[in-house]
Design an enzyme around this catalytic site. Structure first.
Site, PDB file in Angstrom:
ATOM      1  N   CYS A 103       0.839  -1.209   0.000  1.00  0.00           N
ATOM      2  CA  CYS A 103       0.000   0.000   0.000  1.00  0.00           C
ATOM      3  C   CYS A 103       0.874   1.259   0.000  1.00  0.00           C
ATOM      4  O   CYS A 103       1.503   1.550  -1.011  1.00  0.00           O
ATOM      5  CB  CYS A 103      -0.973  -0.051   1.171  1.00  0.00           C
ATOM      6  SG  CYS A 103      -2.396   0.977   0.893  1.00  0.00           S
ATOM      7  N   HIS A 237      -3.516  -5.439   1.405  1.00  0.00           N
ATOM      8  CA  HIS A 237      -2.708  -5.703   2.612  1.00  0.00           C
ATOM      9  C   HIS A 237      -2.691  -7.192   2.972  1.00  0.00           C
ATOM     10  O   HIS A 237      -3.516  -7.641   3.766  1.00  0.00           O
ATOM     11  CB  HIS A 237      -3.309  -4.932   3.783  1.00  0.00           C
ATOM     12  CG  HIS A 237      -3.106  -3.457   3.746  1.00  0.00           C
ATOM     13  ND1 HIS A 237      -2.167  -2.806   4.507  1.00  0.00           N
ATOM     14  CD2 HIS A 237      -3.726  -2.494   3.024  1.00  0.00           C
ATOM     15  CE1 HIS A 237      -2.219  -1.502   4.267  1.00  0.00           C
ATOM     16  NE2 HIS A 237      -3.153  -1.298   3.364  1.00  0.00           N
ATOM     17  N   GLU A 239      -0.797  -8.697   5.003  1.00  0.00           N
ATOM     18  CA  GLU A 239      -0.528  -8.863   6.438  1.00  0.00           C
ATOM     19  C   GLU A 239      -1.813  -8.804   7.267  1.00  0.00           C
ATOM     20  O   GLU A 239      -1.799  -9.127   8.462  1.00  0.00           O
ATOM     21  CB  GLU A 239       0.485  -7.804   6.916  1.00  0.00           C
ATOM     22  CG  GLU A 239      -0.064  -6.414   7.181  1.00  0.00           C
ATOM     23  CD  GLU A 239      -0.381  -5.597   5.918  1.00  0.00           C
ATOM     24  OE1 GLU A 239      -0.305  -6.140   4.802  1.00  0.00           O
ATOM     25  OE2 GLU A 239      -0.732  -4.415   6.080  1.00  0.00           O
TER      26      GLU A 239
HETATM   27  N1  LIG Z   1      -3.230   1.763   3.973  1.00  0.00           N
HETATM   28  C1  LIG Z   1      -2.289   2.550   3.394  1.00  0.00           C
HETATM   29  O1  LIG Z   1      -1.110   2.237   3.407  1.00  0.00           O
HETATM   30  C2  LIG Z   1      -2.788   3.833   2.761  1.00  0.00           C
HETATM   31  C3  LIG Z   1      -1.788   4.412   1.772  1.00  0.00           C
HETATM   32  C4  LIG Z   1      -2.011   5.887   1.507  1.00  0.00           C
HETATM   33  N2  LIG Z   1      -1.986   6.606   2.790  1.00  0.00           N
HETATM   34  C5  LIG Z   1      -3.339   6.099   0.792  1.00  0.00           C
HETATM   35  O2  LIG Z   1      -4.307   6.464   1.448  1.00  0.00           O
HETATM   36  O3  LIG Z   1      -3.438   5.854  -0.403  1.00  0.00           O
END
Ligand SMILES: NC(=O)CC[C@H](N)C(=O)O
Length: 278
Positions: A103, A237, A239
C-alpha cells in the site's frame, strides 16, 4: 539457511502505521524481524541504533500515511530514502534481495523508481503514479485478487496462477497510471516480462469495474513486480489476512485447513525463496 537466520527490515518513518502487523507476519513464520526508523539507516544515531541495509535479507515498506501523505502518498519517504541511500538500495535490489512494498509501501517504491522500473533497477524519476482513486475518496473493503503472475515473482511462488484470493484494500491513492502516451506500451512490456502479479476481480471473475476494482487502476492492476521478480508492490494488505478467521467468509475453512489466511502465502513464498538463494 534456516528461516530463523533470515533478517527482515521493516522500515518506517513518521506516519507509517502498519509496521507492527507487517513485522508480525514475518515473525510468526519464523524470520528474525526488526522494525527500524529510516534515521537508523541514514543519520547520526547512537552506534547501538545504527543499522545498514546490508545487515538484512529482506526489506519491507509497510502501509500507512508516511509524512502524512503530503505532496503525494509515499513521495516524502521516497525522497528522503533516495537522497541518502540510493546507492545502497540499488545494490540491495541488484543482489537479488527481496523488497516488499504494501500500500503506502507500493507508493514509496513507485516514487523511488523501483517499480515498474522498465529496463533499469531504479529509474531516475517515477515512471508511473499511484494516483487518486477514481471515486476521489478513501476506499476500504475486502478486495478479490486474481494471481496473474506466470512464475517470475518471488513473493507468489506458493500461489497457483489464476487463483483468486481475498486480500483487503484501504487507500485513497491506488490508481496505477502510466504516462499517457506510453500506457499500452508499458502494459505490453509488463505482460511480456511477467511483471503483473495481481489484478482486482470479483469472486466469479466476470466483473472488474468499481467497487470490485476500488481505484480505477489501468487493467485493474493491484500489484506488480520488477523484471528480476524480487521487488513486489501491491495496494492490498496481505498482512491483514494471515489467519482464516480474518476472512469474512467462514466457509473458507475447507479451503484453508491449516488455518492460514490468503495473505500468508505472500510472506511464506518470499521466505522460502531467501532460504533457497542465500
Ligand atoms: N493503507 C495505506 O497504506 C494507505 C496508503 C495511503 N496513505 C493512501 O491512502 O493511499
Amino acid at each position: 539457511m534456516d528461516t530463523k537466520d533470515i533478517k527482515v527490515c521493516v522500515l518506517r518513518i513518521e506516519g507509517t502505521n502498519c509496521e507492527d502487523e507487517t513485522n508480525e507476519a514475518f515473525r510468526m513464520l519464523g524470520a528474525s524481524v526488526e522494525t527500524i526508523h529510516l534515521k537508523q539507516l541514514t543519520s547520526d544515531v547512537s552506534p547501538a541504533l545504527r543499522r545498514s541495509l546490508e545487515d538484512y535479507h529482506i526489506l519491507a515498506f509497510p502501509g500507512g500515511f508516511s509524512a502524512g501523505d503530503y505532496v503525494r502518498a509515499g513521495a516524502i519517504f521516497a525522497a528522503r530514502m533516495k537522497s541518502a541511500l540510493a546507492g545502497d538500495l540499488q545494490k540491495f535490489v541488484e543482489s537479488g534481495k527481496p523488497v516488499l512494498g504494501i500500500c503506502n509501501g507500493f507508493q514509496i517504491l513507485v516514487e523511488l523508481g523501483l517499480l515498474p522500473a522498465m529496463g533499469k533497477t531504479m529509474s531516475d524519476f517515477p515512471q508511473s503514479a499511484l494516483y487518486t482513486n477514481d471515486s476521489a475518496r478513501f476506499e476500504c473493503r475486502p478486495t478479490f485478487l486474481r494471481h496473474d503472475n506466470r512464475g517470475r515473482c518471488l513473493f507468489t511462488s506458493q500461489i497457483p496462477q489464476g487463483k483468486v484470493l481475498m486480500i483487503p484494500s484501504a487507500h485513497a491513492e491506488g490508481n496505477l497510471k502510466f504516462p499517457s502516451d506510453m500506457q499500452s506500451k508499458y502494459l505490453e512490456k509488463l505482460e511480456e516480462n511477467d511483471q503483473i502479479v495481481f489484478r482486482y476481480v470479483n469472486p466469479n471473475e466476470d466483473e472488474v469495474s468499481y467497487p470490485w476494482c476500488p481505484n480505477g487502476s489501468i487493467s485493474q492492476i493491484a500489484g506488480i513486480c520488477n523484471e528480476g521478480g524480487n521487488v513486489l508492490g501491491l495496494m492490498p494488505h496481505p498482512e491483514r489476512v494471515m489467519f482464516r478467521f480474518q476472512h469474512p467468509d467462514w466457509t473458507r475453512s475447507k479451503e484453508c485447513p491449516d488455518g492460514a489466511g490468503d495473505g500468508r502465502a505472500v510472506f511464506q513464498s518470499v521466505l522460502d525463496s531467501v532460504k533457497k538463494s542465500f
